[in-house]
Design an enzyme around this catalytic site. Structure first.
Site, PDB file in Angstrom:
ATOM      1  N   ASP A   1       0.893  -1.272   0.222  1.00 60.94           N
ATOM      2  CA  ASP A   1      -0.014   0.188   0.065  1.00 60.94           C
ATOM      3  C   ASP A   1       0.922   1.299  -0.002  1.00 60.94           C
ATOM      4  OD1 ASP A   1      -1.929   1.999   0.454  1.00 60.94           O
ATOM      5  OD2 ASP A   1      -3.015   0.788   1.740  1.00 60.94           O
ATOM      6  N   ASP A   2       1.023   2.270  -1.089  1.00 65.41           N
ATOM      7  CA  ASP A   2       1.480   3.265  -1.280  1.00 65.41           C
ATOM      8  C   ASP A   2       3.092   3.106  -1.383  1.00 65.41           C
ATOM      9  OD1 ASP A   2      -0.734   4.232  -0.948  1.00 65.41           O
ATOM     10  OD2 ASP A   2      -0.240   5.756   0.794  1.00 65.41           O
TER      11      ASP A   2
ATOM     12  N   CYS B   1      -6.222   4.256  -3.278  1.00 63.28           N
ATOM     13  CA  CYS B   1      -6.486   2.843  -2.862  1.00 63.28           C
ATOM     14  C   CYS B   1      -7.593   2.057  -3.399  1.00 63.28           C
ATOM     15  CB  CYS B   1      -6.774   2.911  -1.294  1.00 63.28           C
ATOM     16  SG  CYS B   1      -5.177   3.900  -0.507  1.00 63.28           S
TER      17      CYS B   1
ATOM     18  N   ARG C   1      -7.445  -1.368  -6.110  1.00 64.79           N
ATOM     19  CA  ARG C   1      -7.865  -2.514  -5.738  1.00 64.79           C
ATOM     20  C   ARG C   1      -8.994  -3.029  -6.510  1.00 64.79           C
ATOM     21  NH1 ARG C   1      -5.268  -2.951  -0.732  1.00 64.79           N
ATOM     22  NH2 ARG C   1      -4.201  -0.928  -0.474  1.00 64.79           N
TER      23      ARG C   1
ATOM     24  N   LYS D   1      -5.452  -5.547   3.935  1.00 67.26           N
ATOM     25  CA  LYS D   1      -6.726  -4.265   3.921  1.00 67.26           C
ATOM     26  C   LYS D   1      -7.474  -4.437   2.722  1.00 67.26           C
ATOM     27  CE  LYS D   1      -6.321   0.362   1.877  1.00 67.26           C
ATOM     28  NZ  LYS D   1      -5.541   1.509   1.712  1.00 67.26           N
TER      29      LYS D   1
ATOM     30  N   HIS E   1     -10.777  -2.556   1.625  1.00 69.35           N
ATOM     31  CA  HIS E   1     -11.317  -1.133   1.205  1.00 69.35           C
ATOM     32  C   HIS E   1     -11.857  -1.409  -0.086  1.00 69.35           C
ATOM     33  CE1 HIS E   1      -9.394   3.200   1.468  1.00 69.35           C
ATOM     34  NE2 HIS E   1     -10.715   3.122   1.432  1.00 69.35           N
TER      35      HIS E   1
ATOM     36  N   SER F   1      -8.247   1.715   5.126  1.00 67.65           N
ATOM     37  CA  SER F   1      -6.981   2.126   5.368  1.00 67.65           C
ATOM     38  C   SER F   1      -6.720   2.413   6.975  1.00 67.65           C
ATOM     39  CB  SER F   1      -6.552   3.357   4.743  1.00 67.65           C
ATOM     40  OG  SER F   1      -6.798   3.269   3.217  1.00 67.65           O
TER      41      SER F   1
ATOM     42  N   HIS G   1       1.256   2.591   3.800  1.00 70.29           N
ATOM     43  CA  HIS G   1       0.286   3.630   3.925  1.00 70.29           C
ATOM     44  C   HIS G   1       0.607   4.203   5.257  1.00 70.29           C
ATOM     45  CE1 HIS G   1      -3.553   5.932   4.186  1.00 70.29           C
ATOM     46  NE2 HIS G   1      -3.949   5.541   2.892  1.00 70.29           N
TER      47      HIS G   1
ATOM     48  N   ASP H   1      -0.306  -0.758  -4.802  1.00 73.62           N
ATOM     49  CA  ASP H   1      -1.678  -0.226  -5.313  1.00 73.62           C
ATOM     50  C   ASP H   1      -1.481   1.150  -6.062  1.00 73.62           C
ATOM     51  OD1 ASP H   1      -0.985   1.134  -2.944  1.00 73.62           O
ATOM     52  OD2 ASP H   1      -3.188   1.337  -2.272  1.00 73.62           O
ATOM     53  N   ASN H   2      -0.389   1.868  -5.660  1.00 74.22           N
ATOM     54  CA  ASN H   2      -0.078   3.188  -6.165  1.00 74.22           C
ATOM     55  C   ASN H   2       1.182   3.853  -5.734  1.00 74.22           C
ATOM     56  OD1 ASN H   2      -2.721   3.887  -4.354  1.00 74.22           O
ATOM     57  ND2 ASN H   2      -0.892   4.834  -3.549  1.00 74.22           N
TER      58      ASN H   2
ATOM     59  N   LYS I   1       1.255   9.680  -5.440  1.00 72.01           N
ATOM     60  CA  LYS I   1      -0.293   9.131  -5.266  1.00 72.01           C
ATOM     61  C   LYS I   1      -1.084  10.045  -5.706  1.00 72.01           C
ATOM     62  CE  LYS I   1      -3.071   7.538  -1.450  1.00 72.01           C
ATOM     63  NZ  LYS I   1      -3.168   6.917  -0.187  1.00 72.01           N
TER      64      LYS I   1
END
Length: 449
Positions: free
Chosen positions: A37-38, A77, A81, A129, A131, A155, A218, A270-271, A301
């Site tokens: 994540d991130d 996010c 996904r 996660k 989301h 998150s 994240h 994810d990004n 992001k």
């Protein structure tokens, strides 16, 4: 008959006509899909980071395929996904982020990768996660093709003071919240890894699909004390190295259970990193430098520059995938068709799919993807075709970059390459007509929507 790209503008008839080739092996592989994540393009040592040590991911890259132009379908996010698990641009189903009070989620009409693999007899579990909706059991992971779930519904920052909510940050097992996580998140990554190891051991007779979307890096980031010491007290470094250790534990588990040769492991993010984080996040010890690196890429992001969309991606399957590097374009949406194909699953034919089976590309025998649309919520801001990318910027107007010669998007060639810009604009307009995405055409210097 080899699978071809289902370009976004192709109609349903072509989708029906394109049949995938036979799977690579007779026994369907176990599939492990790890989704950080991130995590930024420059956060791993195998992607050039000079201070973060990721020996296990480096090993994956040495033994598998490392992609240098792998992009997600959204740079935040939830939609990222949604695209990963459905193979479809998020503007088709879930274009915006969800929060603790959100009542919507990924529409129940969408078919997830877990649905396809579950129908193929796979044991399925999501760990980490989610989301993608939590207001009803039908929106939770166990309603979307996963037999089991362990993790957070959204998150790890979605509590006060970072988010204006009275909801608690709860850890779930299946549909049920079992304990409050709150701010005590240092051991979260390791808790997810332990669940992953248990799931692999319990399902060693396979086949299994494990989706492991780690909650970090994240913000807020935190790691156990031993990880902090190993990282010299640098919090972000400790978090990435703790994730790397988790990947190492999973690879060791697969090897010790003699599952290595029949397990496809994917690692990506994810990004890009949250460089442009709002001031509300700078509380309870968060600092701006607790975010990652985009390496040579511009943006972050929530932007449609490469730094928001292009992320590390490594695929490893001993004996099936070569140890090599691929420089062509591939996207997270393509994982849907690619993994489903290897599992022997049939793709849905009642809806447009934006991902394509990229197995031949991974083997070095087929072409890269040629087109990617960059959509920010419902606004279409950019398109890439081949190595050319046309982007519309509120401050700078139209931008045209050649990503092979200029991956950092530093040199705007819009005025010099009018014919190329016109062709990319036409592609944007066609995609807008198909999906109802808005284009800020006023940035071309015209009246527009």
């Amino acid at each position: 008959m080899p699978a071809h790209a289902l370009r976004p503008l192709w109609g349903l008839l072509l989708l029906l006509a394109c049949q995938p080739p036979a799977p690579t092996v007779d026994t369907p592989p176990n599939i492990v899909l790890i989704f950080a994540d991130d995590l930024g393009y420059g956060d791993l040592s195998c992607y050039g980071n000079p201070v973060i040590h990721t020996p296990h991911l480096d090993r994956m890259a040495q033994e598998g395929v490392r992609l240098t132009s792998f992009c997600v379908a959204a740079s935040v996010c939830t939609p990222s996904r949604a695209a990963l698990l459905t193979g479809r641009y998020p503007i088709r189903h879930l274009p915006g982020n969800l929060g603790p009070e959100s009542m919507q989620g990924l529409p129940e009409t969408e078919i997830t990768l877990a649905n396809l693999l579950q129908d193929q007899g796979y044991a399925t579990m999501a760990i980490g996660k989610w989301h993608l909706g939590h207001a009803t059991d039908a929106l939770k992971p166990t309603g979307r093709g996963f037999d089991r779930f362990y993790g957070l519904m959204y998150s790890n920052d979605m509590i006060r003071p970072w988010v204006n909510t009275d909801s608690l940050l709860m850890l779930y097992e299946n549909e049920v919240p079992v304990r409050e996580v709150g701010y005590e998140q240092a051991n979260l990554t390791r808790a997810y890894t332990r669940q992953a190891l248990d799931f692999i051991a319990e399902n060693r007779n396979g086949p299994f699909f494990m989706y492991l979307p780690y909650a970090m890096p994240h913000l807020p980031v935190s790691a156990p004390e031993d990880a902090m010491q190993a990282a010299g007290g640098h919090r972000y470094r400790a978090v990435i190295q703790d994730i790397d250790a988790g990947v190492g534990a999973i690879l060791h588990q697969l090897d010790s259970l003699e599952l290595d040769d029949n397990t496809l492991v994917v690692f990506t993010s994810d990004n890009g990193p949250w460089h442009n984080l709002p001031d509300r996040m700078l509380q309870r010890g968060n600092e701006r430098w607790h975010t990652g690196s985009t390496g040579p890429l511009r943006g972050a992001k929530a932007t449609t520059y490469e730094g928001g969309y292009r992320v590390p991606a490594i695929l490893r399957w001993p004996g099936q995938l070569p140890a090599d590097r691929r420089e062509g374009l591939m996207t997270s949406m393509d994982l849907f068709a690619t993994l489903a194909h290897q599992a022997g699953a049939l793709l849905p034919t009642d809806r447009p799919l934006d991902g394509r089976d990229m197995w031949s590309f991974l083997l070095g025998e087929g072409p890269a993807r040629d087109t990617l649309f960059y959509v920010n919520h419902r606004r279409l801001e950019a398109v890439r075709i081949g190595n050319w990318k046309l982007r519309l910027d509120r401050e700078e107007g139209p931008q045209l970059f050649h990503l092979d010669e200029d991956p950092g998007e530093m040199y705007n060639r819009y005025e010099r390459e009018g014919e190329t810009a016109a062709a990319l604009r036409a592609a944007m307009e066609a995609f807008s007509a198909e999906t109802d995405a808005s284009i800020p055409v006023e940035l071309f210097g015209e009246e527009g929507q």
